[in-house]
Write a protein that holds these residues in place. Structure first.
Motif, mmCIF file in Angstrom:
data_model
loop_
_atom_site.group_PDB
_atom_site.id
_atom_site.type_symbol
_atom_site.label_atom_id
_atom_site.label_comp_id
_atom_site.label_asym_id
_atom_site.label_seq_id
_atom_site.Cartn_x
_atom_site.Cartn_y
_atom_site.Cartn_z
ATOM 1 N N ASP A 94 0.834 -1.190 0.000
ATOM 2 C CA ASP A 94 0.000 0.000 0.000
ATOM 3 C C ASP A 94 0.879 1.253 0.000
ATOM 4 O OD1 ASP A 94 -2.343 1.493 0.046
ATOM 5 O OD2 ASP A 94 -3.253 0.247 1.574
ATOM 6 N N ASP A 95 0.271 2.403 -0.107
ATOM 7 C CA ASP A 95 0.966 3.678 -0.184
ATOM 8 C C ASP A 95 0.441 4.584 0.929
ATOM 9 O OD1 ASP A 95 1.512 6.436 -0.840
ATOM 10 O OD2 ASP A 95 1.942 5.818 -2.900
ATOM 11 N N ILE A 96 1.311 4.948 1.869
ATOM 12 C CA ILE A 96 0.885 5.731 3.035
ATOM 13 C C ILE A 96 0.302 7.084 2.628
ATOM 14 C CG2 ILE A 96 3.161 6.713 3.488
ATOM 15 C CD1 ILE A 96 0.598 5.668 6.175
ATOM 16 N N ASP A 97 0.817 7.695 1.569
ATOM 17 C CA ASP A 97 0.274 8.991 1.138
ATOM 18 C C ASP A 97 -1.160 8.853 0.650
ATOM 19 O OD1 ASP A 97 2.627 10.368 1.782
ATOM 20 O OD2 ASP A 97 3.513 9.914 -0.175
ATOM 21 N N LEU A 106 -12.448 10.677 3.886
ATOM 22 C CA LEU A 106 -13.634 9.905 4.268
ATOM 23 C C LEU A 106 -13.951 9.963 5.757
ATOM 24 C CD1 LEU A 106 -13.101 6.689 2.104
ATOM 25 C CD2 LEU A 106 -14.671 8.593 1.660
ATOM 26 N N ALA A 107 -12.923 10.020 6.604
ATOM 27 C CA ALA A 107 -13.160 9.867 8.041
ATOM 28 C C ALA A 107 -12.653 11.022 8.892
ATOM 29 C CB ALA A 107 -12.522 8.557 8.520
ATOM 30 N N GLY A 108 -11.965 11.983 8.294
ATOM 31 C CA GLY A 108 -11.424 13.090 9.069
ATOM 32 C C GLY A 108 -9.984 12.821 9.479
ATOM 33 N N THR A 109 -9.397 13.777 10.154
ATOM 34 C CA THR A 109 -7.999 13.676 10.572
ATOM 35 C C THR A 109 -7.867 12.670 11.714
ATOM 36 O OG1 THR A 109 -7.672 15.971 9.944
ATOM 37 C CG2 THR A 109 -6.006 14.983 11.389
ATOM 38 N N PRO A 110 -7.007 11.672 11.536
ATOM 39 C CA PRO A 110 -6.858 10.668 12.599
ATOM 40 C C PRO A 110 -5.874 11.109 13.674
ATOM 41 C CG PRO A 110 -5.449 10.112 10.764
ATOM 42 C CD PRO A 110 -6.222 11.349 10.353
ATOM 43 N N LYS A 111 -5.982 10.465 14.822
ATOM 44 C CA LYS A 111 -4.934 10.562 15.836
ATOM 45 C C LYS A 111 -3.848 9.610 15.345
ATOM 46 C CE LYS A 111 -3.848 9.412 20.582
ATOM 47 N NZ LYS A 111 -4.294 8.722 21.789
ATOM 48 N N THR A 112 -2.638 10.107 15.141
ATOM 49 C CA THR A 112 -1.575 9.302 14.538
ATOM 50 C C THR A 112 -0.396 9.183 15.491
ATOM 51 O OG1 THR A 112 -2.236 10.072 12.341
ATOM 52 C CG2 THR A 112 -0.061 9.070 12.524
ATOM 53 N N THR A 113 0.118 7.949 15.612
ATOM 54 C CA THR A 113 1.312 7.689 16.413
ATOM 55 C C THR A 113 2.247 6.788 15.615
ATOM 56 O OG1 THR A 113 0.264 5.778 17.488
ATOM 57 C CG2 THR A 113 0.115 7.893 18.634
ATOM 58 N N GLU A 114 3.495 6.768 16.012
ATOM 59 C CA GLU A 114 4.485 5.852 15.432
ATOM 60 C C GLU A 114 4.810 4.814 16.496
ATOM 61 O OE1 GLU A 114 5.523 6.041 12.223
ATOM 62 O OE2 GLU A 114 4.264 7.799 11.948
ATOM 63 N N GLU A 115 4.703 3.544 16.131
ATOM 64 C CA GLU A 115 4.992 2.442 17.055
ATOM 65 C C GLU A 115 5.948 1.485 16.363
ATOM 66 O OE1 GLU A 115 1.263 0.767 18.391
ATOM 67 O OE2 GLU A 115 0.477 2.741 18.942
ATOM 68 N N GLY A 116 7.247 1.722 16.534
ATOM 69 C CA GLY A 116 8.244 0.906 15.843
ATOM 70 C C GLY A 116 8.141 1.132 14.343
ATOM 71 N N ASP A 117 7.984 0.048 13.590
ATOM 72 C CA ASP A 117 7.868 0.128 12.131
ATOM 73 C C ASP A 117 6.479 0.562 11.672
ATOM 74 O OD1 ASP A 117 10.475 -0.754 11.878
ATOM 75 O OD2 ASP A 117 9.912 -2.855 11.566
ATOM 76 N N TRP A 118 5.556 0.722 12.599
ATOM 77 C CA TRP A 118 4.160 0.976 12.249
ATOM 78 C C TRP A 118 3.745 2.431 12.447
ATOM 79 C CZ3 TRP A 118 1.321 -2.970 10.175
ATOM 80 C CH2 TRP A 118 1.821 -4.256 10.330
ATOM 81 N N THR A 119 3.037 2.972 11.471
ATOM 82 C CA THR A 119 2.302 4.219 11.637
ATOM 83 C C THR A 119 0.889 3.800 11.992
ATOM 84 O OG1 THR A 119 3.644 5.432 10.033
ATOM 85 C CG2 THR A 119 1.437 6.303 10.496
ATOM 86 N N ASN A 137 2.682 -0.614 7.970
ATOM 87 C CA ASN A 137 4.064 -0.999 8.218
ATOM 88 C C ASN A 137 4.956 -0.229 7.241
ATOM 89 O OD1 ASN A 137 6.637 -2.512 7.956
ATOM 90 N ND2 ASN A 137 5.667 -3.793 9.514
ATOM 91 N N ASN A 138 5.792 0.641 7.770
ATOM 92 C CA ASN A 138 6.633 1.501 6.937
ATOM 93 C C ASN A 138 7.714 0.738 6.177
ATOM 94 O OD1 ASN A 138 5.558 4.267 7.601
ATOM 95 N ND2 ASN A 138 6.002 3.493 9.658
ATOM 96 N N LYS A 139 8.049 -0.479 6.591
ATOM 97 C CA LYS A 139 9.055 -1.288 5.883
ATOM 98 C C LYS A 139 8.414 -2.175 4.821
ATOM 99 C CE LYS A 139 12.676 -1.426 9.337
ATOM 100 N NZ LYS A 139 13.537 -2.252 10.179
ATOM 101 N N THR A 140 7.346 -2.892 5.193
ATOM 102 C CA THR A 140 6.740 -3.857 4.261
ATOM 103 C C THR A 140 5.626 -3.251 3.409
ATOM 104 O OG1 THR A 140 5.055 -4.628 5.806
ATOM 105 C CG2 THR A 140 7.216 -5.732 5.890
ATOM 106 N N LYS A 141 5.120 -2.081 3.811
ATOM 107 C CA LYS A 141 4.003 -1.394 3.154
ATOM 108 C C LYS A 141 2.680 -2.161 3.271
ATOM 109 C CE LYS A 141 6.975 1.094 0.020
ATOM 110 N NZ LYS A 141 7.223 1.515 -1.336
ATOM 111 N N ALA A 142 2.591 -3.025 4.272
ATOM 112 C CA ALA A 142 1.350 -3.761 4.540
ATOM 113 C C ALA A 142 0.467 -2.929 5.470
ATOM 114 C CB ALA A 142 1.659 -5.104 5.187
ATOM 115 N N THR A 143 -0.835 -3.134 5.374
ATOM 116 C CA THR A 143 -1.759 -2.483 6.302
ATOM 117 C C THR A 143 -2.617 -3.522 6.993
ATOM 118 O OG1 THR A 143 -3.573 -2.205 4.728
ATOM 119 C CG2 THR A 143 -1.967 -0.408 4.861
#
Length: 166
Positions: A94-97, A106-119, A137-143
């Protein structure tokens, strides 16, 4: 003659209404918290597993959500106490952008955190009693994402979709 025409119109209208109601599950806006039996009246949901008080189903009907235009997601619907509880989805490459653009629209601005490799992005819709969580997952691009109806949320256990951990 008029009676025959009227009867024909009624029959056609009845067939039209029956056809329109068949396959009426709206996968874009699932009826969370509603009884599952009427939703699955046409048998389009196939049970794949049960764990932690949640029965998981694949939907085999004709409905598609927007993500199908870009990816091939794996989607399961959760049922708790015979009511529609959640939609859990996984994607690859997937593409984070694009995720940020689409989900914010669709849902508004999320509360976003970074947890290791995960946004990790979270949304809360208290007026609908729905919560949503998406992990990228910022490394594998999986969601991994889950949208669930809070009143049906089982006690804390590893099967809760909001955990989204392997």
């Amino acid at each position: 003659m008029v009676l025959r025409g009227l009867l024909s119109c009624i029959v056609v209208l009845t067939l039209f209404v029956s056809a329109a109601s068949a396959g009426s599950f709206d996968c874009v806006k699932p009826p969370y918290g509603k009884p599952f039996a009427p939703i699955n009246e046409d048998g389009a949901f196939q049970k794949v597993k049960e764990e932690g008080g949640i029965a998981y189903y694949n939907y085999t009907g004709p409905c598609k959500i927007g993500v199908y235009e870009r990816l091939t997601p794996v989607i399961a619907y959760g049922v708790v106490d015979d009511k529609l509880y959640s939609r859990v989805m996984q994607t690859e490459n997937d593409d984070i952008d694009i995720i940020r653009q689409v989900t914010t629209k669709l849902a508004g601005t999320p509360k976003t955190t970074e947890e290791g490799d995960w946004t990790v992005m979270r949304w809360n819709f208290p007026e609908k009693q729905i919560k949503m969580k998406l992990k990228y997952n910022n490394k594998t691009k999986a969601t991994k994402s889950a949208l669930y109806y809070e009143p049906l949320r089982p006690g804390q256990n590893k099967a809760n979709p909001e955990d989204l951990d392997d």
